[in-house]
Write a protein that holds these residues in place. Sequence first.
Motif, mmCIF file in Angstrom:
data_model
loop_
_atom_site.group_PDB
_atom_site.id
_atom_site.type_symbol
_atom_site.label_atom_id
_atom_site.label_comp_id
_atom_site.label_asym_id
_atom_site.label_seq_id
_atom_site.Cartn_x
_atom_site.Cartn_y
_atom_site.Cartn_z
ATOM 1 N N TYR A 79 19.888 33.507 20.595
ATOM 2 C CA TYR A 79 19.951 32.095 21.323
ATOM 3 C C TYR A 79 20.836 32.453 22.757
ATOM 4 O O TYR A 79 21.541 33.357 22.872
ATOM 5 C CB TYR A 79 20.631 31.203 20.499
ATOM 6 C CG TYR A 79 22.083 31.317 20.164
ATOM 7 C CD1 TYR A 79 23.443 30.760 21.081
ATOM 8 C CD2 TYR A 79 22.691 32.442 19.340
ATOM 9 C CE1 TYR A 79 24.616 31.066 20.690
ATOM 10 C CE2 TYR A 79 23.992 32.684 19.067
ATOM 11 C CZ TYR A 79 25.063 32.046 19.882
ATOM 12 O OH TYR A 79 26.400 32.248 19.627
ATOM 13 N N GLU A 80 20.704 31.384 23.552
ATOM 14 C CA GLU A 80 21.452 31.443 24.790
ATOM 15 C C GLU A 80 22.955 31.038 24.521
ATOM 16 O O GLU A 80 23.061 29.696 24.487
ATOM 17 C CB GLU A 80 20.803 30.662 25.692
ATOM 18 C CG GLU A 80 21.636 30.423 27.097
ATOM 19 C CD GLU A 80 21.527 31.928 27.657
ATOM 20 O OE1 GLU A 80 22.885 32.256 27.976
ATOM 21 O OE2 GLU A 80 20.590 32.541 28.171
ATOM 22 N N SER A 81 23.778 31.838 24.686
ATOM 23 C CA SER A 81 25.054 31.559 24.462
ATOM 24 C C SER A 81 25.921 31.378 25.814
ATOM 25 O O SER A 81 27.058 30.634 25.754
ATOM 26 C CB SER A 81 25.944 32.876 23.685
ATOM 27 O OG SER A 81 25.860 33.863 24.564
ATOM 28 N N GLY A 82 25.252 31.776 26.793
ATOM 29 C CA GLY A 82 26.006 31.496 28.044
ATOM 30 C C GLY A 82 26.929 32.626 28.507
ATOM 31 O O GLY A 82 27.756 32.435 29.504
ATOM 32 N N THR A 83 27.026 33.616 27.838
ATOM 33 C CA THR A 83 28.192 34.825 27.896
ATOM 34 C C THR A 83 27.605 35.824 28.853
ATOM 35 O O THR A 83 28.795 36.386 29.275
ATOM 36 C CB THR A 83 28.619 34.968 26.516
ATOM 37 O OG1 THR A 83 27.172 35.732 26.026
ATOM 38 C CG2 THR A 83 29.158 34.242 25.542
ATOM 39 N N GLY A 84 26.166 35.927 28.933
ATOM 40 C CA GLY A 84 25.995 37.019 29.935
ATOM 41 C C GLY A 84 25.593 38.413 29.016
ATOM 42 O O GLY A 84 25.099 39.366 29.519
ATOM 43 N N TRP A 85 25.675 38.154 27.834
ATOM 44 C CA TRP A 85 25.076 39.193 26.501
ATOM 45 C C TRP A 85 24.170 38.602 25.990
ATOM 46 O O TRP A 85 24.280 37.505 25.539
ATOM 47 C CB TRP A 85 26.227 39.934 25.962
ATOM 48 C CG TRP A 85 27.229 40.657 26.815
ATOM 49 C CD1 TRP A 85 26.773 41.914 27.430
ATOM 50 C CD2 TRP A 85 28.272 40.219 27.533
ATOM 51 N NE1 TRP A 85 27.903 42.187 28.105
ATOM 52 C CE2 TRP A 85 28.805 41.297 28.248
ATOM 53 C CE3 TRP A 85 29.043 39.039 27.432
ATOM 54 C CZ2 TRP A 85 29.960 41.276 28.959
ATOM 55 C CZ3 TRP A 85 30.278 38.977 28.122
ATOM 56 C CH2 TRP A 85 30.694 40.227 28.930
ATOM 57 N N PRO A 86 23.294 39.343 25.085
ATOM 58 C CA PRO A 86 22.368 38.736 24.343
ATOM 59 C C PRO A 86 23.130 38.340 22.976
ATOM 60 O O PRO A 86 23.965 39.046 22.786
ATOM 61 C CB PRO A 86 21.278 39.955 23.836
ATOM 62 C CG PRO A 86 21.228 40.927 25.243
ATOM 63 C CD PRO A 86 22.691 40.693 25.564
ATOM 64 N N SER A 87 22.767 37.176 22.453
ATOM 65 C CA SER A 87 23.384 36.768 21.283
ATOM 66 C C SER A 87 22.680 36.396 20.080
ATOM 67 O O SER A 87 21.668 35.819 20.365
ATOM 68 C CB SER A 87 24.284 35.432 21.869
ATOM 69 O OG SER A 87 25.373 35.815 22.648
ATOM 70 N N PHE A 88 23.015 36.610 18.957
ATOM 71 C CA PHE A 88 22.426 36.571 17.649
ATOM 72 C C PHE A 88 23.085 35.832 16.714
ATOM 73 O O PHE A 88 24.603 35.943 16.803
ATOM 74 C CB PHE A 88 21.742 37.723 17.226
ATOM 75 C CG PHE A 88 21.005 38.582 18.045
ATOM 76 C CD1 PHE A 88 19.691 38.470 18.261
ATOM 77 C CD2 PHE A 88 21.540 39.316 18.992
ATOM 78 C CE1 PHE A 88 18.838 39.066 19.002
ATOM 79 C CE2 PHE A 88 20.820 40.307 19.998
ATOM 80 C CZ PHE A 88 19.538 40.094 19.771
ATOM 81 N N THR A 89 22.757 35.182 15.531
ATOM 82 C CA THR A 89 23.600 34.431 14.826
ATOM 83 C C THR A 89 23.818 35.139 13.380
ATOM 84 O O THR A 89 24.396 35.077 12.638
ATOM 85 C CB THR A 89 22.896 33.001 14.439
ATOM 86 O OG1 THR A 89 21.585 33.108 13.851
ATOM 87 C CG2 THR A 89 22.991 32.043 15.548
#
Length: 153
Positions: A79-89
């Motif tokens: 998902y798009e976390s807005g952190t600047g790194w790929p994010s997964f749950t």
Amino acid sequence: MINWTDVLNFAEKSNPKPPRRVEKTLKEWKALLSDEAFYVTRQHGTERAHSSEMCSIFEPAKYACICCDTTLFDSGEKYESGTGWPSFTQPIAIENVAYKKDSGFGMIRIEALCNVCDAHLGHVFPDGPSPSGLRYCINAVALNKIKEEKSKN
């Protein structure tokens, strides 16, 4: 489904047993990886935020460890976390990711590692979306995107 309590228990007590082990010397890893991948995965570095287009790619795919090819994450959990790194749950399999308490930089975080080869992947935080509430904030350079094949009918 893994939750924050599970992550803390793994980090403090014992990680799941890995499906296999891949071990190499630092010299062998250095010969196999790019300079940036070596820095991130073997020296526990962090790539610059927003340095990879992988953050904004959401097509069906699996993501494997750049070091040992162990499948770690599925795009269905990205998902798009807005952190600047790929994010997964969630990881693709509970036994493929290990957790370690990281108290560097004056804070306590939980480091996410490949459970097969000990590559540093990133960190996991308890501020992700429901239902797990987890955000695996992963360095893109630590991942190899494996495009899914479309079935032929």
